[in-house]
Design a protein around this motif. Structure first.
Motif, PDB file in Angstrom:
ATOM      1  N   GLY A   1       5.942  28.204  14.606  1.00 44.71           N
ATOM      2  CA  GLY A   1       7.053  27.690  15.570  1.00 44.71           C
ATOM      3  C   GLY A   1       7.124  28.914  16.944  1.00 44.71           C
ATOM      4  N   GLU A   2       7.827  28.146  18.057  1.00 44.25           N
ATOM      5  CA  GLU A   2       8.047  29.204  19.021  1.00 44.25           C
ATOM      6  C   GLU A   2       8.812  30.300  18.656  1.00 44.25           C
ATOM      7  OE1 GLU A   2       7.841  30.149  22.960  1.00 44.25           O
ATOM      8  OE2 GLU A   2       6.825  28.478  21.836  1.00 44.25           O
ATOM      9  N   GLU A   3       9.716  30.524  17.738  1.00 40.83           N
ATOM     10  CA  GLU A   3      10.247  31.799  17.608  1.00 40.83           C
ATOM     11  C   GLU A   3       9.250  32.755  16.956  1.00 40.83           C
ATOM     12  OE1 GLU A   3      13.874  32.174  15.136  1.00 40.83           O
ATOM     13  OE2 GLU A   3      14.411  30.630  16.559  1.00 40.83           O
ATOM     14  N   GLU A   4       8.522  32.344  16.062  1.00 44.37           N
ATOM     15  CA  GLU A   4       7.724  33.252  15.189  1.00 44.37           C
ATOM     16  C   GLU A   4       6.647  33.714  16.340  1.00 44.37           C
ATOM     17  OE1 GLU A   4       7.438  29.813  12.483  1.00 44.37           O
ATOM     18  OE2 GLU A   4       7.271  31.054  10.854  1.00 44.37           O
ATOM     19  N   ILE A   5       6.016  32.732  17.116  1.00 46.82           N
ATOM     20  CA  ILE A   5       4.795  33.133  18.186  1.00 46.82           C
ATOM     21  C   ILE A   5       5.353  34.038  18.930  1.00 46.82           C
ATOM     22  CG2 ILE A   5       5.008  31.296  19.581  1.00 46.82           C
ATOM     23  CD1 ILE A   5       1.586  32.374  18.466  1.00 46.82           C
ATOM     24  N   GLU A   6       6.584  34.273  19.043  1.00 44.74           N
ATOM     25  CA  GLU A   6       7.071  35.098  20.459  1.00 44.74           C
ATOM     26  C   GLU A   6       6.948  36.457  19.637  1.00 44.74           C
ATOM     27  OE1 GLU A   6      10.849  34.608  22.282  1.00 44.74           O
ATOM     28  OE2 GLU A   6       9.819  32.989  23.642  1.00 44.74           O
ATOM     29  N   LYS A   7       7.059  36.798  18.556  1.00 47.69           N
ATOM     30  CA  LYS A   7       7.154  38.033  17.860  1.00 47.69           C
ATOM     31  C   LYS A   7       5.435  38.550  18.080  1.00 47.69           C
ATOM     32  CE  LYS A   7      10.496  37.098  14.650  1.00 47.69           C
ATOM     33  NZ  LYS A   7      10.575  36.464  13.309  1.00 47.69           N
ATOM     34  N   ILE A   8       4.644  37.653  18.198  1.00 43.52           N
ATOM     35  CA  ILE A   8       3.340  37.887  18.192  1.00 43.52           C
ATOM     36  C   ILE A   8       2.703  38.222  19.848  1.00 43.52           C
ATOM     37  CG2 ILE A   8       0.659  37.115  17.935  1.00 43.52           C
ATOM     38  CD1 ILE A   8       2.003  37.388  15.239  1.00 43.52           C
ATOM     39  N   ARG A   9       3.278  37.224  20.594  1.00 49.20           N
ATOM     40  CA  ARG A   9       2.975  37.304  21.989  1.00 49.20           C
ATOM     41  C   ARG A   9       3.281  38.494  22.781  1.00 49.20           C
ATOM     42  NH1 ARG A   9       5.716  32.296  24.166  1.00 49.20           N
ATOM     43  NH2 ARG A   9       4.499  30.735  22.964  1.00 49.20           N
ATOM     44  N   GLY A  10       2.678  38.985  23.337  1.00 49.10           N
ATOM     45  CA  GLY A  10       2.703  40.482  24.070  1.00 49.10           C
ATOM     46  C   GLY A  10       2.959  41.562  23.175  1.00 49.10           C
ATOM     47  N   ALA A  11       3.105  41.285  21.962  1.00 49.82           N
ATOM     48  CA  ALA A  11       3.054  42.460  21.029  1.00 49.82           C
ATOM     49  C   ALA A  11       1.766  42.770  20.283  1.00 49.82           C
ATOM     50  CB  ALA A  11       4.344  42.273  19.856  1.00 49.82           C
ATOM     51  N   LYS A  12       1.288  41.823  19.511  1.00 49.05           N
ATOM     52  CA  LYS A  12       0.104  41.964  18.846  1.00 49.05           C
ATOM     53  C   LYS A  12      -1.058  41.596  19.478  1.00 49.05           C
ATOM     54  CE  LYS A  12       1.632  43.419  14.718  1.00 49.05           C
ATOM     55  NZ  LYS A  12       1.963  42.593  13.491  1.00 49.05           N
ATOM     56  N   ILE A  13      -0.505  40.384  20.266  1.00 42.15           N
ATOM     57  CA  ILE A  13      -1.732  39.974  21.395  1.00 42.15           C
ATOM     58  C   ILE A  13      -1.236  39.770  22.496  1.00 42.15           C
ATOM     59  CG2 ILE A  13      -3.263  37.905  21.757  1.00 42.15           C
ATOM     60  CD1 ILE A  13      -2.786  37.064  18.627  1.00 42.15           C
ATOM     61  N   SER A  14      -1.946  40.369  23.533  1.00 42.63           N
ATOM     62  CA  SER A  14      -1.391  40.353  25.150  1.00 42.63           C
ATOM     63  C   SER A  14      -2.437  39.614  25.945  1.00 42.63           C
ATOM     64  CB  SER A  14      -1.295  41.728  25.558  1.00 42.63           C
ATOM     65  OG  SER A  14      -0.497  42.604  25.018  1.00 42.63           O
ATOM     66  N   MET A  15      -1.898  39.321  27.074  1.00 35.69           N
ATOM     67  CA  MET A  15      -2.839  38.409  28.161  1.00 35.69           C
ATOM     68  C   MET A  15      -2.606  39.144  29.257  1.00 35.69           C
ATOM     69  SD  MET A  15      -3.438  34.240  27.770  1.00 35.69           S
ATOM     70  CE  MET A  15      -4.574  33.741  28.482  1.00 35.69           C
ATOM     71  N   VAL A  16      -3.696  38.936  29.972  1.00 36.02           N
ATOM     72  CA  VAL A  16      -3.744  39.120  31.600  1.00 36.02           C
ATOM     73  C   VAL A  16      -4.496  38.204  32.075  1.00 36.02           C
ATOM     74  CG1 VAL A  16      -3.405  41.705  31.603  1.00 36.02           C
ATOM     75  CG2 VAL A  16      -5.652  40.906  31.430  1.00 36.02           C
ATOM     76  N   PHE A  17      -4.111  37.939  33.491  1.00 36.81           N
ATOM     77  CA  PHE A  17      -4.419  36.508  34.081  1.00 36.81           C
ATOM     78  C   PHE A  17      -5.291  37.196  35.338  1.00 36.81           C
ATOM     79  CE2 PHE A  17      -1.071  35.165  31.594  1.00 36.81           C
ATOM     80  CZ  PHE A  17      -1.465  33.953  31.067  1.00 36.81           C
ATOM     81  N   GLN A  18      -5.854  35.906  36.123  1.00 37.73           N
ATOM     82  CA  GLN A  18      -6.652  36.371  37.433  1.00 37.73           C
ATOM     83  C   GLN A  18      -5.613  37.014  38.388  1.00 37.73           C
ATOM     84  OE1 GLN A  18      -8.855  32.783  38.771  1.00 37.73           O
ATOM     85  NE2 GLN A  18      -8.893  33.499  40.659  1.00 37.73           N
ATOM     86  N   ASP A  19      -4.446  36.429  38.610  1.00 37.89           N
ATOM     87  CA  ASP A  19      -3.610  36.875  39.493  1.00 37.89           C
ATOM     88  C   ASP A  19      -2.400  37.734  39.211  1.00 37.89           C
ATOM     89  OD1 ASP A  19      -2.317  37.373  42.056  1.00 37.89           O
ATOM     90  OD2 ASP A  19      -1.893  35.322  42.514  1.00 37.89           O
ATOM     91  N   PRO A  20      -2.688  38.985  39.398  1.00 37.76           N
ATOM     92  CA  PRO A  20      -1.640  40.145  38.694  1.00 37.76           C
ATOM     93  C   PRO A  20      -0.301  39.798  39.696  1.00 37.76           C
ATOM     94  CG  PRO A  20      -3.196  41.312  39.796  1.00 37.76           C
ATOM     95  CD  PRO A  20      -3.661  39.793  39.863  1.00 37.76           C
ATOM     96  N   LEU A  21      -0.201  39.123  40.738  1.00 38.46           N
ATOM     97  CA  LEU A  21       0.912  39.239  41.511  1.00 38.46           C
ATOM     98  C   LEU A  21       1.936  38.046  40.983  1.00 38.46           C
ATOM     99  CD1 LEU A  21       0.626  39.255  45.479  1.00 38.46           C
ATOM    100  CD2 LEU A  21       1.911  40.774  43.826  1.00 38.46           C
ATOM    101  N   THR A  22       1.372  37.047  40.591  1.00 30.16           N
ATOM    102  CA  THR A  22       2.438  36.296  39.657  1.00 30.16           C
ATOM    103  C   THR A  22       2.975  36.696  38.493  1.00 30.16           C
ATOM    104  OG1 THR A  22       0.597  35.174  38.771  1.00 30.16           O
ATOM    105  CG2 THR A  22       1.113  34.158  40.816  1.00 30.16           C
ATOM    106  N   SER A  23       2.369  37.741  37.872  1.00 28.49           N
ATOM    107  CA  SER A  23       3.067  38.088  36.773  1.00 28.49           C
ATOM    108  C   SER A  23       3.824  39.295  36.968  1.00 28.49           C
ATOM    109  CB  SER A  23       2.101  38.558  35.610  1.00 28.49           C
ATOM    110  OG  SER A  23       0.720  37.694  36.082  1.00 28.49           O
TER     111      SER A  23
END
Lengths: 316, 331
Positions: free
Chosen positions: A79-101
């Motif tokens: 669920g959304e609450e549980e995935i939030e503990k993984i997102r950015g913590a255990k698994i991070s992501m970078v995108f093409q355009d760093p300005l938008t992030s």
């Protein structure tokens, strides 16, 4: 050690008139400290696969089937609450355009400190010191901590995003076309940075790119995607020396190689299919020079040949 | 071989936008030195490539030659006629002989215009054909660029086509006037790799048929390799190296060209771990050009003279020029 296992993942976009099968039955294992190059052309589903892992697929898209096993969890069903503990913590992501992030109104250093404080149990002073260390790790001088994003070049912004992504001590970094907007010298330098981070932090990286040359520069293994499916998966050396799938072969013959003496450049006839209007049988058969009668009606299963996973009737 | 384009000491500066307060406080106006004194000739029938990174001035050079913008100074000759000062209707005959192909075919095609209308439009504007005749010529051209059956494509809109197909339309429109010279600015940069070669081959096919000359502008040296006769490498508004494609790619003389080539990704895992002989990652701003050689702050070979004196392009072998004080020592 296997870090993540994706099994028969399906992510579809449900539009009013049709369904786009962006990811349609992809399976893949990612080892600890491994760099995987996920290669494909526009519309191959490579970005949707990356987004699916973190459940960031925008509506009307969603995961409809399959599993993503990671540290005893199945991310596909979280669920959304549980995935939030993984997102950015255990698994991070970078995108093409760093300005938008990056927040344009906030100093780069403060954004990094905020990320560290949110994910790690340290004091403000410790977080500031750590932020400066992470900047150094990605090749940004410590004194640029006080700069705003607009004072950074495109390459430095991407480095700052990478610093932020690794500052939470993730196990896996998903980089979606991280250098596509950057010049070639910066791109080469960022690729060296990914290698260094893998070596120093034992980080696993999924590098999503349209450019198989870039993947060949750093990936241990390469997965080739076509029309929502993984059609071949093997070590980079295997893909280079002995590509099995006719699409991979075509791609290797089409990619410009600045070091080759032989000036032949080939292309694959036709166009990639619309994902809402897929050909019958094998999705590549209308463009395939080795297509057989059976390819028009029957889809190939994933087959293992000489350490390659290949999805083609020639090998079944 | 006779020349089709000659560029003499071409310069283009763009003013830097200032806020109201800045205007009150400073008298000095700042300029982006997009193109800062370049000279070269393009020979009839060749593919002349300008390559370089973002901001090196390659696109501005193309736009100057197309006469889409006016140069700050310098002269441009087309077929031995000076075109630098031509304006408005004087440019019309030129527009027929020189055609552009741009990177993004979606941006260069009117989304509300049917493909067929877009392709035959130039015929009508230049009074070459109209009505049924124009349609026939346009259908022929669609077939020639591989959009078959042409009748089916004639009545579609750009949005109905893939990127590769749209670029074919842009090429059809450029070729329908049988031009002599094409400025192609990153024509295959947005095309998927499996189709890039098909667009390049189409461009080569027209070159043979019409005896065309190309100015090919690209940031992809690996692509440039497949079609260029000669290559000019630009850095911060200057040409730093120019010569036959083979010499530039296999025996680069300028330190910047060497770094640029080393950074090009190679689809061969056995070639990993090449060093990139350059310092820092980003060219200085084209507003504050470094003194002396503009590459000196990033150059691994830079010495005192490089900070003071700007090197001139000098011949290192027949037809191969490089602008570096230490061109003998480092090669």
């Amino acid at each position: 050690m296997v870090l993540m296992e994706i099994q028969n993942l399906k992510t579809y976009y449900f539009l009013p008139d049709y369904v786009i099968k962006a990811v349609d039955g992809v399976s893949m294992k990612i080892e600890e400290g491994e760099i995987i190059g996920l290669v494909g052309e526009s519309g191959s589903g490579k970005s949707t696969l990356g987004l699916s892992i973190l459940k960031l697929v925008p509506p009307p898209g969603r995961i409809v089937d399959g599993h993503i096993f990671f540290e005893g969890l199945d991310l596909a069903t979280l669920g959304e609450e549980e995935i939030e503990k993984i997102r950015g913590a255990k698994i991070s992501m970078v995108f093409q355009d760093p300005l938008t992030s990056l927040d344009p109104l906030m100093r780069v250093g403060d954004q990094l400190v905020e990320t560290i404080l949110a994910h790690r149990n340290v004091s403000k002073e410790e977080a500031v010191e750590m932020a400066k260390e992470y900047l150094e790790m990605v090749g940004i001088p410590r004194d640029r901590f006080y700069d705003y994003p607009h004072q950074f070049s495109g390459g430095m912004r991407q480095r700052a995003m990478i610093a932020m992504a690794v500052s939470t001590q993730p196990k896996l970094l998903i980089a979606d076309e991280p250098t596509t907007a950057l010049d070639v010298i910066v791109q080469a330098q960022i690729m060296r940075l990914f290698e260094k981070l893998r070596d120093e932090l034992n980080l696993s990286i999924i590098l999503i790119t349209h450019d198989i040359s870039v993947a060949m520069e750093i990936a241990d293994k390469i997965g080739v995607m076509y029309a929502g499916q993984l059609v071949e998966f093997a070590s980079s050396y295997e893909i280079y020396k002995n590509p099995l799938h006719p699409y991979t072969k075509g791609l290797m013959e089409a990619v410009p190689n600045i070091e080759l003496e032989d000036m032949k450049l080939n292309y694959i006839p036709g166009n990639p299919p619309d994902l809402f209007n897929l050909p019958s049988g094998c999705r590549f058969h209308p463009r395939c020079s080795r297509a057989m009668e059976a390819c028009k009606s029957r889809e190939a299963k994933e087959t293992w040949v000489d350490n390659h996973m290949v999805r083609c009737l020639l090998y079944e | 071989m006779s020349e089709i384009i000659r560029v003499e000491d071409l310069v283009k500066y763009f003013p830097v936008e200032r806020s109201f307060i800045e205007r009150l406080l400073t008298r000095e106006r700042k300029w982006v030195h997009a193109v800062d004194g370049i000279s070269f000739t393009i020979r009839k029938g060749e593919i002349f490539t300008i390559a370089g990174e973002t901001g090196c001035g390659k696109t501005t050079t193309g736009r100057l030659i197309l006469r889409l913008i006016d140069p700050t100074s310098g002269r441009i000759f087309f077929d031995n006629i000076e075109i630098t000062k031509l304006r408005g209707s004087q440019l019309r005959p030129l527009r027929r002989r020189i055609q552009p192909i741009f990177q993004d075919p979606y941006a260069s095609l009117n989304p509300r215009m049917k493909i067929g209308d877009a392709v035959k439009h130039p015929l009508e504007i230049h009074g070459i054909a109209e009505g049924k005749e124009a349609k026939e010529i346009a259908l022929d051209m669609l077939a020639k660029v591989g959009l078959v059956p042409p009748e089916r494509f004639y009545n579609t809109y750009p949005r109905d086509l893939s990127g590769g197909q749209r670029q074919r339309v842009a090429i059809a429109r450029a070729m329908i006037l049988k031009p002599e010279f094409i400025v192609a600015d990153e024509p295959v940069s947005m095309i998927d790799v499996s189709l890039k070669a098909s667009i390049l081959k189409l461009m080569l096919q027209f070159k043979e048929e019409l005896g065309l000359t190309y100015l090919f502008i690209t940031h992809e040296l690996a692509v440039a390799k497949y079609i260029s006769d000669r290559i000019a490498i630009m850095y911060l508004g200057k040409i730093v190296e120019l010569g036959p494609a083979r010499n530039i790619l296999t025996e680069p003389k300028h330190p910047y060209t060497k770094a640029l080539l080393a950074a090009v990704p190679v689809p061969n895992p056995e070639r990993r771990g090449r060093g990139i002989p350059i310092r820092g990652e980003v060219p200085p701003s084209p507003i504050e050009i470094p003194e002396g050689c503009r590459f000196n702050p990033r150059c691994p070979y830079a010495d005192e003279i490089c900070k003071k004196e700007e090197p001139k392009l000098q011949e290192v072998s027949p037809g191969h020029l490089a602008a570096c004080h230490f061109v003998e020592e480092i090669s």
